[in-house]
Motif scaffolding. Structure first.
Motif, mmCIF file in Angstrom:
data_model
loop_
_atom_site.group_PDB
_atom_site.id
_atom_site.type_symbol
_atom_site.label_atom_id
_atom_site.label_comp_id
_atom_site.label_asym_id
_atom_site.label_seq_id
_atom_site.Cartn_x
_atom_site.Cartn_y
_atom_site.Cartn_z
ATOM 1 N N PHE A 143 -8.541 33.083 5.339
ATOM 2 C CA PHE A 143 -7.160 32.933 4.859
ATOM 3 C C PHE A 143 -6.184 32.711 6.013
ATOM 4 N N HIS A 198 -2.235 31.265 5.589
ATOM 5 C CA HIS A 198 -1.170 32.249 5.416
ATOM 6 C C HIS A 198 0.203 31.633 5.700
ATOM 7 N N PRO A 199 1.109 31.653 4.716
ATOM 8 C CA PRO A 199 2.449 31.068 4.938
ATOM 9 C C PRO A 199 3.216 31.778 6.062
ATOM 10 N N GLY A 200 2.886 33.017 6.315
ATOM 11 C CA GLY A 200 3.539 33.777 7.395
ATOM 12 C C GLY A 200 2.882 33.546 8.748
ATOM 13 N N HIS A 240 6.183 40.988 0.143
ATOM 14 C CA HIS A 240 5.375 39.885 -0.388
ATOM 15 C C HIS A 240 5.548 39.745 -1.898
ATOM 16 N N SER A 241 5.524 38.510 -2.351
ATOM 17 C CA SER A 241 5.703 38.198 -3.774
ATOM 18 C C SER A 241 4.480 38.631 -4.577
HETATM 19 C C1 HEM Z 1 -4.234 39.453 2.302
HETATM 20 C C2 HEM Z 1 -3.101 39.590 2.931
HETATM 21 C C3 HEM Z 1 -1.915 38.665 2.800
HETATM 22 C C4 HEM Z 1 -1.660 37.648 1.919
HETATM 23 C C5 HEM Z 1 -2.538 37.152 0.778
HETATM 24 C C6 HEM Z 1 -0.361 37.100 2.270
HETATM 25 C C7 HEM Z 1 0.242 36.051 1.612
HETATM 26 C C8 HEM Z 1 1.491 35.573 1.871
HETATM 27 C C9 HEM Z 1 2.214 34.604 1.084
HETATM 28 C C10 HEM Z 1 1.686 33.948 -0.190
HETATM 29 C C11 HEM Z 1 3.414 34.392 1.669
HETATM 30 C C12 HEM Z 1 4.559 33.470 1.171
HETATM 31 C C13 HEM Z 1 5.716 34.323 0.671
HETATM 32 C C14 HEM Z 1 5.346 35.171 -0.512
HETATM 33 O O1 HEM Z 1 4.757 34.641 -1.469
HETATM 34 O O2 HEM Z 1 5.650 36.384 -0.497
HETATM 35 C C15 HEM Z 1 3.429 35.207 2.869
HETATM 36 C C16 HEM Z 1 4.478 35.227 3.762
HETATM 37 C C17 HEM Z 1 4.513 36.034 4.881
HETATM 38 N N1 HEM Z 1 3.600 36.999 5.229
HETATM 39 FE FE1 HEM Z 1 1.877 37.354 4.294
HETATM 40 N N2 HEM Z 1 0.144 37.761 3.352
HETATM 41 C C18 HEM Z 1 -0.777 38.732 3.695
HETATM 42 C C19 HEM Z 1 -0.662 39.639 4.710
HETATM 43 C C20 HEM Z 1 0.386 39.708 5.594
HETATM 44 C C21 HEM Z 1 0.533 40.676 6.655
HETATM 45 C C22 HEM Z 1 -0.450 41.786 6.937
HETATM 46 C C23 HEM Z 1 1.683 40.370 7.304
HETATM 47 C C24 HEM Z 1 2.320 41.053 8.480
HETATM 48 C C25 HEM Z 1 1.663 41.566 9.463
HETATM 49 C C26 HEM Z 1 2.263 39.215 6.677
HETATM 50 C C27 HEM Z 1 3.427 38.612 7.063
HETATM 51 C C28 HEM Z 1 4.033 37.581 6.399
HETATM 52 C C29 HEM Z 1 5.248 36.952 6.847
HETATM 53 C C30 HEM Z 1 6.027 37.285 8.102
HETATM 54 C C31 HEM Z 1 5.556 35.988 5.901
HETATM 55 C C32 HEM Z 1 6.704 35.014 5.939
HETATM 56 C C33 HEM Z 1 7.870 35.501 5.138
HETATM 57 C C34 HEM Z 1 8.979 34.482 5.189
HETATM 58 O O3 HEM Z 1 8.745 33.370 5.678
HETATM 59 O O4 HEM Z 1 10.047 34.814 4.709
HETATM 60 N N3 HEM Z 1 1.457 38.846 5.635
HETATM 61 N N4 HEM Z 1 2.268 35.918 2.964
#
Ligand code: HEM
Length: 142
Positions: free
Chosen positions: A45, A49-51, A73-74
């Motif tokens: 993934f 990952h968008p982030g 997260h959404s």
């Molecule tokens: C299985 C774990 C994860 C999945 C499936 C996931 C998925 C996503 C998705 C779909 C988004 C797009 C925005 C949304 O739909 O909320 C996103 C944005 C983001 N995620 Fe994750 N994420 C995961 C774990 C993490 C972790 C552990 C972190 C931090 C250490 C992280 C940091 C971010 C950041 C910084 C964004 C960008 C938010 C923005 O641009 O406003 N994510 N993630």
């Protein structure tokens, strides 16, 4: 709806991982993270990952719950996440990733800063008082 150790409600076996095993999966070959006691294999993934993959790498092998929740997260993101679950953290290891009772630490810190905040000005004030009195005493007969 009977819950059993090592079984899910639907009767499927839950795979438990020890924290040590999870901590070793912190490379680009294998990236696991912990969210709420569940283990996610996000190796495939990372690039999607968008982030960005960097934030996931930083948390690799450890508890990413707080970072994950801080971002807010959404529900879509949560649905995607659920497809990467490979098991759960062994119940005996869960306390190891729990944050230490913060209030206790904070209270200690607050006390010590109160102490130094108070003592240093007090000593400075006493010093100034003594110097002033010496000055006054020396110039009494001028
Ligand atoms: C299985 C774990 C994860 C999945 C499936 C996931 C998925 C996503 C998705 C779909 C988004 C797009 C925005 C949304 O739909 O909320 C996103 C944005 C983001 N995620 Fe994750 N994420 C995961 C774990 C993490 C972790 C552990 C972190 C931090 C250490 C992280 C940091 C971010 C950041 C910084 C964004 C960008 C938010 C923005 O641009 O406003 N994510 N993630």
């Amino acid at each position: 709806n009977i819950k059993m150790e090592g079984k899910k409600e639907n009767g499927k076996e839950v795979k438990y991982f020890r924290l040590e095993e999870v901590e070793q999966q912190n490379s680009s070959k294998s990236t696991w993270i912990i969210l709420h006691h569940k283990i996610y294999d996000v190796t495939k993934f990372l690039e999607e990952h968008p982030g960005g993959e960097e934030v996931l790498r930083e948390q690799a092998g450890g508890n990413a719950t707080e970072s994950f929740e801080d971002i807010g997260h959404s529900s879509d993101a949560r649905a995607i996440a659920s497809t990467y679950v490979i098991g759960e953290l062994h119940p005996d290891d869960r306390h190891k990733i729990e944050k230490p009772t913060e209030t206790f630490v904070t209270t200690l810190n607050d006390n010590s800063s109160w102490w130094t905040n108070w003592v240093i000005p007090a000593i400075a004030a006493a010093f100034v008082t003594v110097m002033y009195r010496l000055y006054v005493a020396e110039h009494k007969n001028d």
